[in-house]
Write an enzyme that holds these catalytic residues in place. Structure first.
Site, PDB file in Angstrom:
ATOM      1  N   LYS A  73      11.280  -5.772   2.382  1.00 51.19           N
ATOM      2  CA  LYS A  73      10.189  -5.358   1.378  1.00 51.19           C
ATOM      3  C   LYS A  73       9.161  -6.336   1.482  1.00 51.19           C
ATOM      4  O   LYS A  73       9.209  -7.367   1.870  1.00 51.19           O
ATOM      5  CB  LYS A  73      10.998  -5.140   0.071  1.00 51.19           C
ATOM      6  CG  LYS A  73      11.991  -4.007  -0.265  1.00 51.19           C
ATOM      7  CD  LYS A  73      11.197  -2.850  -0.161  1.00 51.19           C
ATOM      8  CE  LYS A  73      12.088  -1.643  -0.853  1.00 51.19           C
ATOM      9  NZ  LYS A  73      11.281  -0.585  -0.830  1.00 51.19           N
ATOM     10  N   THR A  74       7.949  -5.600   0.667  1.00 47.69           N
ATOM     11  CA  THR A  74       6.671  -6.239   0.962  1.00 47.69           C
ATOM     12  C   THR A  74       6.609  -7.628   0.135  1.00 47.69           C
ATOM     13  O   THR A  74       6.208  -8.449   0.592  1.00 47.69           O
ATOM     14  CB  THR A  74       5.480  -5.096   0.308  1.00 47.69           C
ATOM     15  OG1 THR A  74       5.436  -4.240   1.294  1.00 47.69           O
ATOM     16  CG2 THR A  74       4.062  -5.799   0.170  1.00 47.69           C
ATOM     17  N   PHE A  75       6.855  -7.561  -1.031  1.00 47.28           N
ATOM     18  CA  PHE A  75       6.526  -8.541  -1.910  1.00 47.28           C
ATOM     19  C   PHE A  75       7.534  -9.983  -1.350  1.00 47.28           C
ATOM     20  O   PHE A  75       7.243 -10.988  -1.290  1.00 47.28           O
ATOM     21  CB  PHE A  75       7.163  -8.415  -3.510  1.00 47.28           C
ATOM     22  CG  PHE A  75       6.161  -7.724  -4.343  1.00 47.28           C
ATOM     23  CD1 PHE A  75       5.396  -6.847  -3.645  1.00 47.28           C
ATOM     24  CD2 PHE A  75       5.928  -8.080  -5.582  1.00 47.28           C
ATOM     25  CE1 PHE A  75       4.529  -6.120  -4.499  1.00 47.28           C
ATOM     26  CE2 PHE A  75       4.965  -7.389  -6.389  1.00 47.28           C
ATOM     27  CZ  PHE A  75       4.326  -6.357  -5.965  1.00 47.28           C
ATOM     28  N   PHE A  78       6.156 -10.964   2.311  1.00 48.83           N
ATOM     29  CA  PHE A  78       4.563 -11.857   2.072  1.00 48.83           C
ATOM     30  C   PHE A  78       4.514 -13.080   1.717  1.00 48.83           C
ATOM     31  O   PHE A  78       4.130 -14.099   1.980  1.00 48.83           O
ATOM     32  CB  PHE A  78       3.646 -11.091   1.746  1.00 48.83           C
ATOM     33  CG  PHE A  78       2.815  -9.983   2.502  1.00 48.83           C
ATOM     34  CD1 PHE A  78       2.496 -10.522   3.659  1.00 48.83           C
ATOM     35  CD2 PHE A  78       2.861  -8.943   2.318  1.00 48.83           C
ATOM     36  CE1 PHE A  78       1.917  -9.608   4.635  1.00 48.83           C
ATOM     37  CE2 PHE A  78       2.310  -7.954   3.446  1.00 48.83           C
ATOM     38  CZ  PHE A  78       1.758  -8.268   4.496  1.00 48.83           C
ATOM     39  N   ASP A 241       4.493  -7.636   7.136  1.00 47.27           N
ATOM     40  CA  ASP A 241       5.801  -7.928   6.358  1.00 47.27           C
ATOM     41  C   ASP A 241       7.078  -7.341   6.902  1.00 47.27           C
ATOM     42  O   ASP A 241       8.248  -7.641   6.496  1.00 47.27           O
ATOM     43  CB  ASP A 241       5.459  -7.454   4.797  1.00 47.27           C
ATOM     44  CG  ASP A 241       4.921  -6.186   4.676  1.00 47.27           C
ATOM     45  OD1 ASP A 241       4.504  -5.547   5.849  1.00 47.27           O
ATOM     46  OD2 ASP A 241       4.881  -5.693   3.476  1.00 47.27           O
TER      47      ASP A 241
END
Length: 423
Positions: A73-75, A78, A241
């Site tokens: 996932k993104t959070f 990154f 990501d």
């Protein structure tokens, strides 16, 4: 030898970019500019015309893919890129984690992006600042929160609708400042490919158009650095990501039809809109309830796997002591999990054709890494590597003493062709 382990959709508009006292730097010192391209699959620039990204790869290095951390996932990713830590150590184990010990849920609208409680570890911009190098950050996950009072010299609250060309203009303007006010480390984030492919899916003309758009933006940044005489000493790092998998409302598993979920709190159902269409579910509950649901799901559907906390695969690394779920239900790529109350005819659900969050070793979750500049060998295509090594590459390129991370010095040396030797 492994070192010792240790987009947002809304943001406040009350804070402007913040500045520290500038430091002076010689005109030939190396620069690192990291560009985050959300959702750019490892193979996207092979399938679509991307001349600027391909040109960077040809004069630098492009591993066959970059392996995201779990969940993809993104959070989560990154921030792992920024800190060099697995989620079990930096605490951002999903896009909206639940902290069971504190009974707190990450919430964009309530200021969680600015709350140090959620962001553990030391991001590379903090490492740079603490060693006298200016960092300018635009929209990177974690950059809105101070680390023991320290922040980047320039940072911004996230603005999802800020035009991409304005982002490019501002990044280049950073390098028009007097030498002592220019960044030695800079980072900027673009959501475009992810936003488009969630709706259209990968392998579609829309994905190709999105790739062309971010390629154009990268080209403008590269041209701007060259016009300013900075390109030769700038290490440009392109990262994504995660990848993307094609999904459909025809491939949905209604989890409550397979097991009685009473007693289990699912983080994915805690938002304002309830349960959506998910690649995984993170559940929290008593040992008795967790075991009951776990047993019910064993063999119930071949497209999902259920894991108790003690059974996670070793390569996942997201068992944070306070935030790791007691029960984790994971779909195979291309499948989605929901409950019987979800209306699949809802236009938002019906238009969903791309998803990520699946097992981080799945090929479709493979991310992009391209590095071009003094620290990278020219024209190389190393095998895949984990994204927790990016922090170490940046630290090496800037001659920083790194914080403790989960990166592998041997991997950092391999990706940089020995320019960052393992010690």
């Amino acid at each position: 030898m492994r070192l010792a382990a240790f987009a947002t959709l809304a943001a406040t508009a009350l804070l402007a970019a913040c500045s520290h006292v500038p430091s002076q730097a010689p005109q030939d010192d190396p620069i690192v500019l990291m560009i985050g391209l959300d959702g750019l699959r490892y193979d996207a620039i092979d399938r679509w015309d991307a001349p600027n990204l391909q040109a960077l790869a040809e004069r630098g290095t492009r591993p066959e893919r970059m392996i995201p951390v779990m969940p993809s996932k993104t959070f989560v990713n990154f921030y792992s890129i920024a800190t060099g830590l697995y989620p079990e150590h930096h605490g951002m184990i999903s896009n909206s984690p639940w902290d069971a010990a504190a009974e707190r849920h990450f919430n964009n609208a309530e200021g969680s992006p600015q709350d140090p409680f959620w962001w553990q570890g030391e991001p590379v911009w903090i490492t740079a600042e603490r060693q006298g190098l200016r960092s300018h950050i635009m929209f990177w996950l974690g950059s809105e929160s101070p680390v023991d009072g320290d922040m980047a010299s320039v940072w911004h609250p996230y603005e999802h609708n800020k035009p991409y060309d304005e982002r490019v203009d501002e990044v280049l303007a950073w390098f028009d400042a007097p030498a002592g006010e220019q960044p030695r480390f800079a980072a900027v984030y673009f959501d475009h490919v992810d936003t488009v492919t969630h709706r259209a899916g990968p392998f579609t003309p829309e994905e190709g158009q999105a790739v062309a758009e971010v390629d154009r933006l990268v080209g403008e940044i590269v041209d701007g650095l060259e016009e300013r005489g900075l390109l030769d000493r700038t290490n440009i790092i392109i990262v994504s990501d995660h990848g993307m998998s094609a999904v459909s409302t025809e491939r949905v598993i209604r989890i409550d039809e397979l097991a009685d979920l009473d007693g289990i709190l699912f983080e994915e159902g805690m938002g304002s809109y309830g349960m959506g269409l998910e690649p995984f579910l993170m559940g929290y509950g008593s040992e008795e309830d967790v075991n009951r649901v776990y047993q019910a799901l064993q063999g119930a559907d071949p497209r999902i796997m259920a894991y108790r906390r003690q059974d996670y695969p070793d390569h996942w690394h997201f068992d944070h002591p306070d935030r790791g779920p007691d029960l984790f239900i994971l779909a195979q790529p291309d499948w989605l999990i929901t409950t019987s109350s979800t209306d699949l005819s809802n236009p938002y659900h019906a238009s969903l054709h791309g998803m990520h969050g699946y097992d981080n070793r799945a090929e479709s979750m493979g991310a992009t890494f391209i590095g071009a500049g003094p620290v990278f060998p020219q024209g190389t295509r190393p095998t895949a590597f984990e994204n927790v090594n990016v922090y170490g590459i940046i630290a090496c390129a800037l001659d920083l003493e790194p914080a403790q991370t989960d990166g592998d010095p041997a991997e950092i040396a391999r990706i940089t062709g020995g320019n960052c030797p393992a010690e």
